[in-house]
Every structure is written in C-alpha cells, then in structure tokens.
Design a protein around this motif. Structure first.
Motif, PDB file in Angstrom:
ATOM      1  N   TYR A  63      57.900  64.313  37.772  1.00  0.00           N
ATOM      2  CA  TYR A  63      59.093  64.019  38.564  1.00  0.00           C
ATOM      3  C   TYR A  63      60.301  64.732  37.998  1.00  0.00           C
ATOM      4  O   TYR A  63      61.063  65.375  38.718  1.00  0.00           O
ATOM      5  N   ARG A  64      60.473  64.633  36.690  1.00  0.00           N
ATOM      6  CA  ARG A  64      61.640  65.266  36.051  1.00  0.00           C
ATOM      7  C   ARG A  64      61.588  66.787  36.185  1.00  0.00           C
ATOM      8  O   ARG A  64      62.603  67.437  36.429  1.00  0.00           O
ATOM      9  N   CYS A 123      48.076  64.042  37.030  1.00  0.00           N
ATOM     10  CA  CYS A 123      49.097  63.126  37.556  1.00  0.00           C
ATOM     11  C   CYS A 123      50.472  63.798  37.582  1.00  0.00           C
ATOM     12  O   CYS A 123      51.372  63.359  38.299  1.00  0.00           O
ATOM     13  N   LEU A 124      50.611  64.859  36.814  1.00  0.00           N
ATOM     14  CA  LEU A 124      51.829  65.664  36.820  1.00  0.00           C
ATOM     15  C   LEU A 124      52.167  66.094  38.251  1.00  0.00           C
ATOM     16  O   LEU A 124      53.331  66.097  38.654  1.00  0.00           O
ATOM     17  N   ALA A 125      51.146  66.452  39.028  1.00  0.00           N
ATOM     18  CA  ALA A 125      51.361  66.935  40.394  1.00  0.00           C
ATOM     19  C   ALA A 125      51.979  65.872  41.292  1.00  0.00           C
ATOM     20  O   ALA A 125      52.781  66.199  42.181  1.00  0.00           O
ATOM     21  N   ASP A 126      51.643  64.606  41.098  1.00  0.00           N
ATOM     22  CA  ASP A 126      52.257  63.546  41.902  1.00  0.00           C
ATOM     23  C   ASP A 126      53.760  63.486  41.650  1.00  0.00           C
ATOM     24  O   ASP A 126      54.561  63.377  42.580  1.00  0.00           O
ATOM     25  N   GLY A 127      54.145  63.568  40.392  1.00  0.00           N
ATOM     26  CA  GLY A 127      55.568  63.547  40.064  1.00  0.00           C
ATOM     27  C   GLY A 127      56.296  64.770  40.591  1.00  0.00           C
ATOM     28  O   GLY A 127      57.427  64.673  41.072  1.00  0.00           O
ATOM     29  N   ILE A 128      55.655  65.924  40.520  1.00  0.00           N
ATOM     30  CA  ILE A 128      56.283  67.151  41.012  1.00  0.00           C
ATOM     31  C   ILE A 128      56.502  67.061  42.516  1.00  0.00           C
ATOM     32  O   ILE A 128      57.531  67.508  43.029  1.00  0.00           O
ATOM     33  N   GLN A 129      55.571  66.444  43.242  1.00  0.00           N
ATOM     34  CA  GLN A 129      55.765  66.270  44.685  1.00  0.00           C
ATOM     35  C   GLN A 129      57.024  65.454  44.968  1.00  0.00           C
ATOM     36  O   GLN A 129      57.833  65.833  45.814  1.00  0.00           O
ATOM     37  N   ALA A 181      66.679  63.412  27.941  1.00  0.00           N
ATOM     38  CA  ALA A 181      67.314  64.625  28.465  1.00  0.00           C
ATOM     39  C   ALA A 181      66.233  65.634  28.847  1.00  0.00           C
ATOM     40  O   ALA A 181      65.167  65.676  28.228  1.00  0.00           O
ATOM     41  N   ASP A 182      66.529  66.439  29.860  1.00  0.00           N
ATOM     42  CA  ASP A 182      65.571  67.465  30.289  1.00  0.00           C
ATOM     43  C   ASP A 182      65.119  68.329  29.114  1.00  0.00           C
ATOM     44  O   ASP A 182      63.931  68.610  28.968  1.00  0.00           O
ATOM     45  N   ALA A 183      66.051  68.749  28.286  1.00  0.00           N
ATOM     46  CA  ALA A 183      65.733  69.639  27.157  1.00  0.00           C
ATOM     47  C   ALA A 183      64.783  69.000  26.154  1.00  0.00           C
ATOM     48  O   ALA A 183      64.086  69.709  25.426  1.00  0.00           O
ATOM     49  N   ASP A 184      64.732  67.681  26.119  1.00  0.00           N
ATOM     50  CA  ASP A 184      63.789  66.992  25.230  1.00  0.00           C
ATOM     51  C   ASP A 184      62.396  66.883  25.851  1.00  0.00           C
ATOM     52  O   ASP A 184      61.426  66.602  25.155  1.00  0.00           O
ATOM     53  N   LEU A 185      62.296  67.109  27.158  1.00  0.00           N
ATOM     54  CA  LEU A 185      61.019  66.996  27.866  1.00  0.00           C
ATOM     55  C   LEU A 185      60.345  68.343  28.115  1.00  0.00           C
ATOM     56  O   LEU A 185      59.127  68.435  28.127  1.00  0.00           O
TER      57      LEU A 185
END
Length: 149
Positions: free
Chosen positions: A37-38, A68-74, A137-141
């Motif tokens: 998602y992020r 499961c990454l793909a579900d969040g990206i959707q 934060a995005d930079a931490d992910l």
C-alpha cells in the motif's frame, strides 16, 4: 464511464486508507499488504496520479506472504488486476517497477525485521509489525528511483 471524458466521482483514489481498510480488503493485516500500500501510494503521488495511465510489475515470490504485496499496491496505486495493469513477476528479489508513458520508477523495499516464528503470539507480533510499518516514513520502508523523466 469513459475515463478520458471525465473523472469518476466514486473512485476515492486520493483517499488515505486506514489499517482497517487494508485488513478488510486483504482478510488480515500483515507487513506485505502495508508495504505494498505504501509503495503504491508513493508511486501514485510521485510518478502518475491516473491509475489508467500507470502500470505496475511486482517482483516477488509468487506465493504468500510476499505476493500479498500486490494487494497493497492495488489499493495504493490504483493499478488493478481487472484493468490488467498490474502483474506479479516471480522473483527471489523483491522490487516494484511502475511505468507511466516514458517515465519509470523502481522501488526496492528495505528488509523487514520479522519476529521469531516460535511462540504462540507470532500472529499478534506480525500484526503489530504491520501497524508499526503503516506509521513509518517512506524512506524507512523503501528506496525509490525515477529512471526516466
């Protein structure tokens, strides 16, 4: 409605989805749905805001939990299976490629510090990790690189 003639007023594409929204869509809350998602939200905000003009390739293992990454990206990007503008590419290295016209963004997640699998509280610890990741934060992910501009 033809998306080229006007904007659909029902999309909610600019909505910031809550942890509860992610869990309701996915069936539970885990680190990869949050990370996806992020990443998707970042790509939508920094590469292309129109989910009809963007494509996503999700490089990961083609099975849960990485897929499961793909579900969040959707949810985050608006790229969906139904529009056929997202696909999982089987890989042992996790990364996401987004394209919009001639522009490309590559996002590589930072390693996730998963809790030990031993113990009866493992599922609770995984959920707590996902909650923490949601607030990071995005930079931490992840790292993001715009390859063509």
């Amino acid at each position: 409605m033809d998306h080229h003639e006007g904007k659909c007023r029902y999309t909610g594409i600019d909505k910031d989805y809550t942890i509860e929204d992610l869990a309701a869509f996915h069936g539970h809350l885990g680190p990869y749905i949050v990370l996806g998602y992020r990443i998707g939200r970042y790509a939508r905000k920094n590469l292309c805001s129109d989910p009809f003009q963007m494509k996503a390739e999700v490089f990961c293992q083609d099975k849960p939990p990485q897929s499961c990454l793909a579900d969040g990206i959707q949810i985050g990007s608006g790229c969906t299976l139904g529009k056929r503008n997202i696909q999982i590419v089987p890989s042992n290295e996790i990364r996401c490629h987004f394209t919009a016209g001639e522009r490309e963004m590559v996002i590589i997640p930072r390693p996730i510090a998963f809790p030990s699998e031993s113990g009866k509280d493992h599922d609770l610890l995984i959920e707590q990790l996902a909650e923490e990741m949601y607030r990071m934060a995005d930079a931490d992910l992840f790292t993001a690189e715009l390859r063509r501009d």
